[in-house]
Design a protein around this motif. Sequence first.
Motif, mmCIF file in Angstrom:
data_model
loop_
_atom_site.group_PDB
_atom_site.id
_atom_site.type_symbol
_atom_site.label_atom_id
_atom_site.label_comp_id
_atom_site.label_asym_id
_atom_site.label_seq_id
_atom_site.Cartn_x
_atom_site.Cartn_y
_atom_site.Cartn_z
ATOM 1 N N TYR A 137 0.810 -1.217 0.000
ATOM 2 C CA TYR A 137 0.000 0.000 0.000
ATOM 3 C C TYR A 137 0.846 1.270 0.000
ATOM 4 O O TYR A 137 0.304 2.372 -0.060
ATOM 5 N N ASP A 140 0.621 2.737 -5.231
ATOM 6 C CA ASP A 140 -0.740 2.415 -5.658
ATOM 7 C C ASP A 140 -0.945 0.899 -5.636
ATOM 8 O O ASP A 140 -0.372 0.179 -6.466
ATOM 9 N N TYR A 142 -3.322 -0.803 -6.598
ATOM 10 C CA TYR A 142 -4.037 -1.300 -7.776
ATOM 11 C C TYR A 142 -3.076 -1.839 -8.832
ATOM 12 O O TYR A 142 -3.466 -2.652 -9.670
ATOM 13 N N ASP A 143 -1.808 -1.414 -8.784
ATOM 14 C CA ASP A 143 -0.822 -1.962 -9.717
ATOM 15 C C ASP A 143 -0.755 -3.480 -9.612
ATOM 16 O O ASP A 143 -0.600 -4.181 -10.619
ATOM 17 N N GLN A 144 -0.863 -3.988 -8.387
ATOM 18 C CA GLN A 144 -0.761 -5.435 -8.216
ATOM 19 C C GLN A 144 -2.026 -6.153 -8.689
ATOM 20 O O GLN A 144 -1.973 -7.320 -9.076
ATOM 21 N N ILE A 145 -3.157 -5.475 -8.664
ATOM 22 C CA ILE A 145 -4.363 -6.050 -9.259
ATOM 23 C C ILE A 145 -4.217 -6.078 -10.781
ATOM 24 O O ILE A 145 -4.605 -7.049 -11.447
ATOM 25 N N GLU A 146 -3.618 -5.035 -11.338
ATOM 26 C CA GLU A 146 -3.372 -4.992 -12.782
ATOM 27 C C GLU A 146 -2.391 -6.067 -13.232
ATOM 28 O O GLU A 146 -2.391 -6.470 -14.399
ATOM 29 N N ASP A 158 -9.158 -8.636 -6.761
ATOM 30 C CA ASP A 158 -9.691 -7.425 -6.139
ATOM 31 C C ASP A 158 -8.995 -7.242 -4.798
ATOM 32 O O ASP A 158 -8.177 -8.067 -4.384
ATOM 33 N N TYR A 159 -9.350 -6.166 -4.106
ATOM 34 C CA TYR A 159 -8.725 -5.903 -2.809
ATOM 35 C C TYR A 159 -9.082 -6.982 -1.789
ATOM 36 O O TYR A 159 -8.310 -7.268 -0.881
ATOM 37 N N ASP A 179 -8.552 -7.543 2.976
ATOM 38 C CA ASP A 179 -7.690 -6.371 2.824
ATOM 39 C C ASP A 179 -7.384 -5.840 4.220
ATOM 40 O O ASP A 179 -8.123 -5.036 4.784
#
Length: 369
Positions: A137, A140, A142-146, A158-159, A179
């Motif tokens: 965290y 970002d 979200y990079d790891q979700i991408e 997802d988170y 999360d």
Amino acid sequence: MRVKEQIIILKIFIAISIPFIAVIIAQLCTNTSYTEISKLSFENEHNPLRLHIIGDFGELHPNTTYNSTLPVKLVAHLMDHRAKVYPISFIISLGDNFYPNLSSVFDPMAHTIMNEIFDLESIKIKPWYLILGNHDYQVDPYDQIEMNKLYAMWNLPDYYYNKTLKIDNGFFVSFIFLDGVVLEGSASERKTKHYEWLEKILEDQAQDPTIKWKFVVNHMAFFSSSTGHADSEPLKQELFPLLYKYKIDIYFAGHSHVMSHFVTEYSSVEPNYTALGKGNYDCSFSTYTPYGTSTNYNKGFAMHEVVQGCGGGDLNLMCTNKTTSMANLIFNSATYGYSELYISSQMVQVSYFNIFNSEPIYSFEIWGN
């Protein structure tokens, strides 16, 4: 037109064009990098499951190496050696997947860890199911979700998410991936929605007799026996009572760079919340097994906390007397390693491995009703 005027016009043209060129290049790179990939999966229609669990592993510059070898490489080879004899279905990460922080979804560090360090014969074709830790965290998350779009083995949809898998004899096992950063944080709409989502899943599963085992996966542990982190007081006050109410079987966590087994017995009265006070703790790198190297329990007797944060980050000292009245410390060790989870409809076995032993240094079993 004079030369000076031509130069001015050229500068204006370049200034206007650069943003458009940058967008085009970014789109080309993105489209090339995000080419559709075939995700790794596994079939498990009628058989027990075996899997590996690793936490806090993505460290490429630790303070300690072994003959110039990264600890995470030694752990990866240990996992691969074990999987050759006892094949696994998948791998779970307990968060803090990268140290230091990823610069972007295309950071070469991710490629080094996933496609080089873990590119070993018996584990390279196994899917990973991951969660986010506090280090993830710091940029970002979200990079790891991408990264789902870049790596075939990477599963972080997802988170937080839930995965229910079939085991033998028509039964299922549930993994609920949380999360922890949000749940440990201050009050927010996002935190409220997360808890509502979690309780709905637990309520539904309580009505389903085919769900044989219930596991919750989070980054932060309720209880910490390490010098690296204290107990998570917010989780002890908010998450612990919810999981205790629905009698989950095992709570898996990392964050503390030790490996531990805590047990909280189920009874008609929920344990009173007890904050961890300051004190003079007895801390070392030795292994603590006061009840022996293996223990056995019946399903429904207790909620078990498995802490596995020894995947590659710098180790913490472990403190055998750093506990609260909410749980008993059954096992503790501060050595690099991972855990193995075996699941059938009859029993669950959790085994702890370190880089100095090919056999478990400790294990426990839970036998079904």
